[in-house]
Design a protein around this motif. Structure first.
Motif, PDB file in Angstrom:
ATOM      1  N   PRO A 158       0.864  -1.066  -0.061  1.00 36.10           N
ATOM      2  CA  PRO A 158       0.056   0.112   0.046  1.00 36.10           C
ATOM      3  C   PRO A 158       0.789   1.241   0.038  1.00 36.10           C
ATOM      4  O   PRO A 158       0.390   2.383  -0.581  1.00 36.10           O
ATOM      5  CB  PRO A 158      -0.787   0.014   1.249  1.00 36.10           C
ATOM      6  CG  PRO A 158      -0.052  -1.063   2.230  1.00 36.10           C
ATOM      7  CD  PRO A 158       0.624  -2.038   1.209  1.00 36.10           C
ATOM      8  N   VAL A 159       2.017   1.279   0.521  1.00 36.24           N
ATOM      9  CA  VAL A 159       2.958   2.180   0.637  1.00 36.24           C
ATOM     10  C   VAL A 159       3.373   2.705  -0.940  1.00 36.24           C
ATOM     11  O   VAL A 159       3.401   3.872  -1.198  1.00 36.24           O
ATOM     12  CB  VAL A 159       4.126   2.193   1.299  1.00 36.24           C
ATOM     13  CG1 VAL A 159       5.317   3.324   1.200  1.00 36.24           C
ATOM     14  CG2 VAL A 159       3.807   2.056   2.914  1.00 36.24           C
ATOM     15  N   LEU A 161       1.612   1.970  -3.695  1.00 36.96           N
ATOM     16  CA  LEU A 161       0.264   2.507  -4.353  1.00 36.96           C
ATOM     17  C   LEU A 161       0.193   3.864  -3.840  1.00 36.96           C
ATOM     18  O   LEU A 161      -0.092   4.578  -5.020  1.00 36.96           O
ATOM     19  CB  LEU A 161      -0.813   1.520  -3.764  1.00 36.96           C
ATOM     20  CG  LEU A 161      -2.010   2.100  -4.477  1.00 36.96           C
ATOM     21  CD1 LEU A 161      -2.285   1.403  -6.045  1.00 36.96           C
ATOM     22  CD2 LEU A 161      -3.173   1.317  -3.742  1.00 36.96           C
ATOM     23  N   TRP A 162       0.330   4.360  -2.843  1.00 34.42           N
ATOM     24  CA  TRP A 162       0.208   5.603  -2.271  1.00 34.42           C
ATOM     25  C   TRP A 162       1.211   6.350  -2.950  1.00 34.42           C
ATOM     26  O   TRP A 162       0.843   7.479  -3.489  1.00 34.42           O
ATOM     27  CB  TRP A 162       0.207   5.669  -0.832  1.00 34.42           C
ATOM     28  CG  TRP A 162       0.359   7.119  -0.460  1.00 34.42           C
ATOM     29  CD1 TRP A 162      -0.798   8.240  -0.228  1.00 34.42           C
ATOM     30  CD2 TRP A 162       1.489   7.980  -0.111  1.00 34.42           C
ATOM     31  NE1 TRP A 162      -0.319   9.143   0.136  1.00 34.42           N
ATOM     32  CE2 TRP A 162       1.023   9.273   0.245  1.00 34.42           C
ATOM     33  CE3 TRP A 162       2.924   7.700   0.073  1.00 34.42           C
ATOM     34  CZ2 TRP A 162       1.783  10.455   0.659  1.00 34.42           C
ATOM     35  CZ3 TRP A 162       3.649   8.877   0.223  1.00 34.42           C
ATOM     36  CH2 TRP A 162       3.062   9.968   0.650  1.00 34.42           C
ATOM     37  N   ALA A 163       2.490   6.010  -2.878  1.00 30.80           N
ATOM     38  CA  ALA A 163       3.607   6.803  -3.579  1.00 30.80           C
ATOM     39  C   ALA A 163       3.570   7.237  -4.857  1.00 30.80           C
ATOM     40  O   ALA A 163       3.658   8.081  -5.528  1.00 30.80           O
ATOM     41  CB  ALA A 163       4.947   6.150  -3.099  1.00 30.80           C
ATOM     42  N   GLY A 165       1.105   7.539  -6.704  1.00 35.48           N
ATOM     43  CA  GLY A 165      -0.055   8.475  -7.119  1.00 35.48           C
ATOM     44  C   GLY A 165      -0.196   9.562  -6.259  1.00 35.48           C
ATOM     45  O   GLY A 165      -0.584  10.594  -6.747  1.00 35.48           O
ATOM     46  N   ASN A 166       0.811   9.767  -5.291  1.00 34.36           N
ATOM     47  CA  ASN A 166       0.783  10.976  -4.641  1.00 34.36           C
ATOM     48  C   ASN A 166       2.042  11.697  -4.281  1.00 34.36           C
ATOM     49  O   ASN A 166       2.240  12.879  -3.456  1.00 34.36           O
ATOM     50  CB  ASN A 166       0.067  10.687  -3.211  1.00 34.36           C
ATOM     51  CG  ASN A 166      -1.530  10.248  -3.338  1.00 34.36           C
ATOM     52  OD1 ASN A 166      -2.275  10.934  -3.429  1.00 34.36           O
ATOM     53  ND2 ASN A 166      -1.357   8.931  -3.202  1.00 34.36           N
ATOM     54  N   THR A 167       3.147  11.175  -4.851  1.00 31.82           N
ATOM     55  CA  THR A 167       4.469  11.783  -4.390  1.00 31.82           C
ATOM     56  C   THR A 167       5.223  12.298  -5.837  1.00 31.82           C
ATOM     57  O   THR A 167       4.898  11.862  -6.844  1.00 31.82           O
ATOM     58  CB  THR A 167       5.416  10.804  -3.905  1.00 31.82           C
ATOM     59  OG1 THR A 167       5.824   9.792  -4.547  1.00 31.82           O
ATOM     60  CG2 THR A 167       4.857  10.184  -2.658  1.00 31.82           C
ATOM     61  N   GLY A 170       6.718   9.511  -7.687  1.00 36.52           N
ATOM     62  CA  GLY A 170       6.005   8.533  -8.222  1.00 36.52           C
ATOM     63  C   GLY A 170       5.582   9.264  -9.532  1.00 36.52           C
ATOM     64  O   GLY A 170       5.377   8.505 -10.674  1.00 36.52           O
ATOM     65  N   ASN A 242      -0.078  -2.914 -10.618  1.00 39.64           N
ATOM     66  CA  ASN A 242      -0.604  -2.442  -9.520  1.00 39.64           C
ATOM     67  C   ASN A 242      -0.180  -2.938  -8.065  1.00 39.64           C
ATOM     68  O   ASN A 242      -0.083  -4.527  -7.990  1.00 39.64           O
ATOM     69  CB  ASN A 242      -2.003  -2.562  -9.510  1.00 39.64           C
ATOM     70  CG  ASN A 242      -2.725  -1.864  -8.150  1.00 39.64           C
ATOM     71  OD1 ASN A 242      -2.784  -2.468  -7.101  1.00 39.64           O
ATOM     72  ND2 ASN A 242      -3.692  -1.032  -8.185  1.00 39.64           N
TER      73      ASN A 242
END
Length: 308
Positions: A158-159, A161-163, A165-167, A170, A242
């Motif tokens: 999940p880290v 996945l978040w990275a 889309g949000n960093t 990324g 994914n």
């Protein structure tokens, strides 16, 4: 209560335990390769990196007495192989897949050669966390002994996945993977980004290899990997790039791999080798059913060769 008293209830328990243990190297390799492929590069040499990680991690753990130092060195060896792959692929008219196959053979042969003195010695294994302390049943206690590397892998999914889309990193990775021209126009170097992504993928593959030699099955020998690095690369396509799907795909493959031994433990021996082939048949079926010649592969980076 004797060891066989739970009867057929031991089958799902054994599959659960096997899914966790067997899936761990698949999880690390597939997460690392997912990052590499997100940059627009395929590394088919991760089988060699996995085996080199297993050998080097085992050797360092044996000589130093520290399995965690072995994991770190295995990751560093993976970085070296990743940088080598990226460096060769950056040359003009070089094919990623051909380089990957060459490095797979090179890494495998080198590991077998350097690892010959490590076949007999016993290195210290990675510790496990006993989540089955509450039960008196040895099957439950064994099934719920979970290695810390698996927990780290579950957290990383999940880290990642978040990275993605949000960093900023990324975003850069996805831009480079989707369009090299767009990345250059924005001032980013595709070669530098792919170098970093391939090195990171190599690190993850090396760590995954150290799990094989330092925990499950927990020894070094030339038949240790059995193609797990190649299969993990295929799981990335199945997971549609994914990170969370990489986790579920790894667990699914691990559970399918544990089916044969689980049935054998309750006396089902007919068709044992067919049950051992279940994970590979399952992977092929899923890839066939989810493929299509009429549409773009969902989630595939635009610069990846499978999209062209």
């Amino acid at each position: 209560m004797d060891e066989t008293s739970i009867g057929w209830w031991g089958v799902p328990l054994a599959i659960f335990a096997g899914a966790i243990r067997i899936s761990t190297p698949f999880l690390f390799v597939s997460l690392g390769e997912m990052v590499t492929e997100k940059s627009g590069r395929i590394n088919r040499g991760l089988e060699g990196t996995l085996i080199m990680g297993a050998m080097s991690g085992y050797g360092i753990a044996y000589f130093t007495g520290s399995p965690w130092l072995g994991v770190l060195v295995a990751g560093l060896v993976g970085i070296a192989f990743g940088i080598l792959h990226a460096g060769i692929c950056s040359l003009p008219k070089v094919n990623d897949i051909a380089v990957g196959i060459a490095l797979m053979l090179f890494g495998t042969g080198l590991a077998f050669y350097l690892g010959k003195p490590l076949v007999q010695p016993q290195a210290p294994n990675l510790p496990s966390i006993n989540f089955g302390w509450w039960s008196d049943l040895p099957q439950v206690q064994s099934a719920l002994k979970i290695n810390a590397l698996f927990i780290i892998g579950v957290v990383l999914a999940p880290v990642f996945l978040w990275a993605l889309g949000n960093t900023r990193w990324g975003l850069i990775l996805r831009i480079v993977g989707d369009s090299s021209d767009a990345a250059r126009a924005m001032g980013y170097s595709p070669l530098a980004v792919r170098l970093a992504a391939t090195a990171f993928g190599g690190f993850m593959a090396g760590v995954g290899g150290s799990f094989l030699s330092l925990y499950y099955p927990g020894s070094w020998n030339e038949g240790l990997s059995s193609g797990q690095g190649i299969t993990a690369v295929a799981l990335v396509i199945f997971a549609r790039w994914n990170p969370m799907n990489c986790l579920w795909a790894s667990l699914l493959f691990g559970g399918a791999s544990a089916l044969g031994p689980a049935l054998q433990s309750v006396g089902v021996t007919q068709g044992y080798y067919l049950f051992n082939a279940a994970p590979y048949v399952l992977t092929l079926l899923i890839l066939i059913l989810s493929s299509s010649s009429h549409r773009h592969i969902a989630g595939a980076p635009g610069e990846l060769s499978v999209t062209r």
